[in-house]
Design a protein around this motif. Structure first.
Motif, PDB file in Angstrom:
ATOM      1  N   GLN B 163       1.020  -2.145  -6.156  1.00 18.46           N
ATOM      2  CA  GLN B 163       0.295  -2.673  -4.986  1.00 18.46           C
ATOM      3  C   GLN B 163      -0.610  -3.842  -5.383  1.00 18.46           C
ATOM      4  N   ASN B 242      11.093   4.609   3.495  1.00 17.47           N
ATOM      5  CA  ASN B 242      10.497   3.265   3.442  1.00 17.47           C
ATOM      6  C   ASN B 242       9.834   3.081   2.088  1.00 17.47           C
ATOM      7  N   LYS B 243      10.615   2.705   1.121  1.00 16.32           N
ATOM      8  CA  LYS B 243      10.130   2.669  -0.258  1.00 16.32           C
ATOM      9  C   LYS B 243       9.057   1.604  -0.505  1.00 16.32           C
ATOM     10  N   GLN B 244       8.902   0.697   0.467  1.00 16.48           N
ATOM     11  CA  GLN B 244       7.916  -0.366   0.252  1.00 16.48           C
ATOM     12  C   GLN B 244       6.510   0.022   0.732  1.00 16.48           C
TER      13      GLN B 244
END
Lengths: 374, 309
Positions: B163, B242-244
């Protein structure tokens, strides 16, 4: 009977059970430690009082069991048989006769060699006193780890089996050795005293030989206490007051041959018996303690605790704590079920709670009675 | 205020002060009372239509009055509490790490409070706010974030390397608290869209729904950084799908769920595992259902196990 009275008597019984264990220990310890007859007499009286108390308690329980048509239940699963063996035979064959010999003039009855074997059998009954340890099972519920009724029952059962096997094995052995002429310390002491008595009786007509034998025995055998001829004391190892202070029933033996009366010290046998009783007491105490200290927590950790956690989880929708599974017991049946509970039931319950949407209700109508007039 | 309303208020006040609800945070208390009224409608109705309460009224109108009274009573506690949380508990200095543009923290706080007051008028929002709000009040993420920063494993890596947060540990903690506070903003559209379109039973939404909410919210709340809104809304997305999704959103999602039904146990049953360890282990098994990040749960589970939490 009102509940308060019942609770009072139950508490009294529990107190008596704890006290009688102390009394049992002291009674034998007093013999080994050579405490005076005065103390031993008091301990013997207390033993009689306890036996009487437990006999009355047993008869009362039996009476109520008969009245409620639960006699079989009381005598078997209610452990009435323990109450019986730890009271009635002791009162009839042990402390009762002991009281008689203490307070009746014929105290020599305990020393007459002719009933030696009978006495040994009766003494074996004393072993049943140790069954009182089983009665402290009543207190198990107040001990940490043993709140569960199932745990109490299992621990009580295993303790009962162990102690009963020990007690009845020893009782059987004592009965066999007591009712036969198997050699032991008591028979060896008795035979030796009999030989001395015969020797003295043989020299009775020869005054100088008789006196020199007594002098010889005075130095070599300290078990000869008193020699009387024609009712007159010719020899006494101790002063008169000493006998009353240190000798009780079973502490001496008495032989009579024509005019000759002999008293021998048999305290070595009493001490030997008391040491055996104390060892036995210790074995039983340690066995009961071991079950309580080691087996109870083990049983709780491996059986009741995981079952309680699972039962709580099944019953309470809000409860989601997993069962702690110790690695070394992971293959136990209980923990294999617990694994299923942790891995399948709890996650499923959690998902179902979300799907049902409604939260778990923690208040009910009773909680709001005070704000609902009429 | 009409006579009926004051009677309803009095009745609700007494219910709320019931000892059985003593240890509940205000929103859980409210949820309990709503549930109680629904479950016990039949028993309550005769008493509540007596002369002392609402004679001649039908159950629907009685329930409506009581519900209104309950909401306003709860808000009397909830809103000042929220103000305290926003003003005192959460340090919004982390905002400066999210946006280069200079932010007026006072205006930001005021906007968030006003926004929350507005969306908390919706019953779904109130219900979905129970978990996040409990997590904030009880500081649930705090010790876990401390441990994660000490360990420097998966969670730390996701926060700092994936992140790419340039803020310190305390800022991250406050960031997560702010996200928990804004998590119910996803319900901005729940009345507009149908249930099927919007959320699944597990509280997870789909990407399109979150995107729509983001567009509306950024237009409405111009003083709140878009990244904060995005991350808050993404905490309602399923990570396996939703891997993001950002690490902070995943952490928020986990602790918001932890806050539901959270009760500090004074005594854990003998033979039972600790509450947090149990919860994380159950969550590990249900991670797909709730859309959690399994690796994060694994690390939180280890932390809970090692600390007997």
């Amino acid at each position: 009977m009102s509940r308060k009275i019942t609770v009072f008597f139950e508490s009294l019984v529990i107190a008596a059970i704890l006290l009688v264990l102390v009394q049992m220990f002291l009674e034998d310890f007093a013999v080994v430690a050579g405490w005076t007859m005065d103390i031993r007499k008091k301990l013997a009286i207390s033993s009689f009082c306890f036996d009487l108390f437990f006999t009355i308690e047993f008869l009362t329980r039996l009476f109520y069991a008969i009245a409620n048509k639960k006699t079989y239940y009381y005598l078997t699963r209610g452990r009435g048989w323990i109450d019986f063996f730890a009271s009635v035979p002791l009162l009839i064959f042990n402390s009762g006769p002991m009281m008689l010999t203490l307070f009746l003039t014929g105290s020599t009855v305990m020393g007459i060699g002719g009933i030696f074997n009978v006495l040994k059998v009766i003494k074996a009954i004393r072993i049943a006193r140790v069954l009182r340890f089983l009665r402290i099972i009543k207190i198990f519920g107040k001990i940490r780890y043993v709140e569960s009724i199932m745990a109490q029952r299992h621990i009580a059962t295993i303790t009962t089996i162990s102690i009963t096997v020990i007690v009845f094995s020893l009782f059987g052995v004592s009965f066999v050795t007591g009712s036969t002429d198997l050699p032991g310390l008591d028979t060896s002491v008795y035979r030796q005293q009999l030989a001395i008595a015969e020797t003295l009786a043989g020299t009775e007509t020869n005054s100088s030989k008789f006196n020199s034998t007594i002098r010889y025995l005075d130095k070599l055998d300290n078990n000869l206490l008193i020699v009387k001829k024609g009712g007159k004391a010719l020899y006494s190892r101790y002063k008169n007051g000493y006998y009353g202070e240190h000798f009780g029933p079973g502490d001496y033996s008495y032989f009579k041959e024509k005019n000759l009366e002999l008293f021998f010290d048999t305290r070595v046998i009493s001490i030997q018996n008391s040491i055996q009783n104390l060892i036995f007491f210790l074995i039983v105490l340690l066995t009961v303690t071991a079950f309580l200290v080691f087996y109870s927590p083990h049983f709780a950790i491996t059986v009741t605790d995981p079952l309680h956690v699972m039962e709580h989880g099944f019953r309470d929708r809000n409860y989601n704590l997993e069962v702690k599974i110790p690695e070394k017991y992971a293959q136990d049946d209980v923990f294999r079920v617990a694994k299923q509970y942790n891995e399948h039931f709890l996650p499923l319950k959690d998902r179902t709670a979300v799907q049902e949407e409604d939260s778990v209700l923690n208040i009910d109508m009773q909680d709001i009675e005070n704000i609902m007039p009429g | 205020m009409t006579m009926e309303n004051s009677k309803a208020q009095l009745f609700i006040k007494r219910l709320m002060s019931n000892p059985a609800l003593e240890n509940y945070p205000v929103l859980q208390k409210e949820e309990q009372i709503i549930h109680f009224l629904k479950v016990n409608a039949k028993q309550l109705y005769p008493t509540l239509t007596s002369a002392n309460f609402f004679p001649g009224e039908n159950w629907n109108s009685i329930y409506h009055m009581l519900h209104q009274a309950l909401i306003s009573e709860s808000n009397l506690v909830l809103f000042p509490e929220l103000e305290n949380v926003i003003d005192g508990k959460i340090d919004f200095a982390f905002i400066h790490f999210l946006e280069e543009k200079k932010q007026d923290i006072t205006i930001l706080k005021k906007t968030i409070l006003e926004f929350l007051k507005r969306i908390l008028l919706k019953p779904q929002t109130r219900q979905s706010f129970i978990g996040p709000y409990t997590a904030i009040l009880k500081n649930l993420p705090d010790p876990y974030l401390d441990e994660s920063f000490e360990r420097k494993k998966y969670i730390h890596f996701e926060l700092t390397k994936v992140q790419k947060l340039k803020m310190g540990r305390e800022e991250v903690k406050n960031f997560i608290l702010a996200l928990l506070l804004l998590k119910p903003s996803i319900h901005l559209l729940t009345a507009v869209l149908s249930e099927e379109e919007s959320t699944l039973q597990s509280g997870v939404v789909n990407r399109q729904f979150a995107d729509k909410a983001f567009t509306i919210l950024t237009n409405q709340l111009k003083t709140i950084p878009g990244r904060l809104i995005r991350t808050a809304l993404d905490s309602s997305l399923s990570f396996p799908e939703n891997k993001q999704v950002a690490a902070t959103s995943r952490i928020t999602s986990i602790f918001a769920a932890r806050g539901i039904n959270y009760r500090r146990l004074t005594k854990v049953d003998r033979g039972a595992d600790s509450p947090d360890k149990s919860w994380f282990n159950i969550a590990r098994r249900n991670y797909k259902f709730y859309g959690f990040d399994i690796n994060m749960l694994d690390e939180f589970y280890k932390i809970a196990a090692e600390n007997s939490w």
